[in-house]
Write an enzyme that holds these catalytic residues in place. Structure first.
Site, PDB file in Angstrom:
ATOM      1  N   SER A 182      -6.647   5.534  -0.118  1.00 11.37           N
ATOM      2  CA  SER A 182      -6.915   4.343  -0.914  1.00 11.37           C
ATOM      3  C   SER A 182      -8.407   4.015  -0.836  1.00 11.37           C
ATOM      4  O   SER A 182      -9.006   4.068   0.232  1.00 11.37           O
ATOM      5  CB  SER A 182      -6.113   3.151  -0.392  1.00 11.37           C
ATOM      6  OG  SER A 182      -4.742   3.447  -0.357  1.00 11.37           O
ATOM      7  N   GLN A 227      -4.698  -0.682  -7.552  1.00 12.68           N
ATOM      8  CA  GLN A 227      -5.362   0.154  -6.553  1.00 12.68           C
ATOM      9  C   GLN A 227      -5.970   1.382  -7.219  1.00 12.68           C
ATOM     10  O   GLN A 227      -5.392   1.942  -8.150  1.00 12.68           O
ATOM     11  CB  GLN A 227      -4.354   0.598  -5.492  1.00 12.68           C
ATOM     12  CG  GLN A 227      -4.946   1.417  -4.355  1.00 12.68           C
ATOM     13  CD  GLN A 227      -3.897   1.810  -3.335  1.00 12.68           C
ATOM     14  OE1 GLN A 227      -3.261   2.863  -3.450  1.00 12.68           O
ATOM     15  NE2 GLN A 227      -3.682   0.965  -2.330  1.00 12.68           N
ATOM     16  N   ASP A 256       0.815  -1.212   0.000  1.00 14.30           N
ATOM     17  CA  ASP A 256       0.000   0.000   0.000  1.00 14.30           C
ATOM     18  C   ASP A 256       0.853   1.267   0.000  1.00 14.30           C
ATOM     19  O   ASP A 256       0.331   2.363  -0.159  1.00 14.30           O
ATOM     20  CB  ASP A 256      -0.938  -0.015   1.220  1.00 14.30           C
ATOM     21  CG  ASP A 256      -2.027   1.044   1.141  1.00 14.30           C
ATOM     22  OD1 ASP A 256      -2.537   1.286   0.038  1.00 14.30           O
ATOM     23  OD2 ASP A 256      -2.357   1.630   2.188  1.00 14.30           O
TER      24      ASP A 256
END
Length: 301
Positions: free
Chosen positions: A241, A291, A217
């Protein structure tokens, strides 16, 4: 999704930093398929999204046979996590077949879900094989440690972010492409990043995968802001995110160098989309990531 803004603690050795991360990700079972994830010691503000992904993955793995290894996960972030309280993870055993097990996890705080994640585990087998080629990239030993780069510009970082910016981490990072906070200029929507744990992690394959989920991430959403020349130190940006998917293709060791190659083919309507490929040092494609996230300019107050 979230910034892991934690004050710098007393000096920690590399082994202690890795052990701290291992303990953070090792969720506590409080009932059948119900787990508690610890707070980041000293954490303030929002929980870092990679922590929630990794803890959810560990919780899901505890309900699957040991010989089945996670090969994919798909997560949606719904609310910011709160660093003031632990996170509760509820696991649903949706399916156990001859080769695959599917698990669904909901992460809760204050009685409300902050993340949902589906993951699939497989008993490993041989099969047809091909992969993308690892790009030609300078070796990590030829690059500057990112921690040294951060210290060099620390005086330019707003004071409220400085401790977080300089905090010691469980990962050593070498950037091939300069970030906007160092270069101060717009750049292509691509990045190449070498990383590894700062100390040995041991031989628990599931912990290596959980730590990869934790790190995946980082840096990814930032790829979608590079062409726009924005710098979070001086520009009022809102980033988070929205979802996160990862496919784990092969065995990994998080304590050996891995190359994270990211690109962003699109951004618009307040969102950015980014993809990543993770290669072992010997050129194996070990994971792929995708993502979409929020990237907004905030109006000046």
């Amino acid at each position: 999704m979230m910034n892991d803004q934690a004050p710098i603690a007393a000096a920690r050795t590399p082994d202690q930093l890795v052990d701290d991360l291992r303990q953070l990700l090792a969720v506590e079972q409080i009932d059948v398929d119900l787990y508690r994830g610890a707070r980041q010691p000293g954490g303030v503000g929002r929980v870092y999204g990679g922590q929630v992904i990794a803890q959810a993955l560990v919780a899901a793995g505890l309900s699957t046979p040991a010989e089945r290894i996670v090969h994919s996960l798909h997560a949606y972030f719904m609310r910011p996590g709160d660093e003031e309280v632990p996170i509760i993870y509820r696991v649903a055993r949706d399916h156990d077949g001859g080769s695959f097990s599917t698990r669904r996890v909901i992460a809760f705080q204050h009685g409300k879900p902050i993340l949902t994640m589906t993951s699939s585990f497989q008993t490993l087998e041989a099969g047809l094989s091909h992969q993308s080629e690892m790009p030609d990239t300078p070796a990590p030993e030829t690059l500057v440690d990112e921690a040294d780069q951060r210290r060099a510009v620390a005086a330019q970082v707003p004071e409220r972010f400085r401790e977080w910016f300089l905090r010691p981490r469980a990962f050593e990072v070498r950037l091939v492409d300069l970030p906007p906070w160092l270069s101060g200029a717009a750049a292509a929507p691509t990045q190449r990043i070498w990383f590894r744990a700062v100390a040995p992690v041991g031989d628990d394959a599931r912990m290596h995968r959980a730590m990869l989920g934790y790190l995946s991430d980082m840096y990814l959403l930032g790829t979608s802001t590079r062409p726009h020349g924005v710098n979070w130190m001086v520009d009022a940006m809102q980033t988070a995110s929205l979802d996160h998917s990862m496919w784990l293709h092969d065995d990994i060791r998080i304590d050996d160098w891995l190359l994270y190659v990211t690109d962003s083919p699109w951004a618009g309507r307040g969102r950015g989309f980014a993809r990543g490929e993770i290669f072992s040092r010997d050129g194996r494609l070990v994971a792929s990531v995708a993502q979409e996230g929020l990237i907004r300019r905030r109006n000046p107050r």
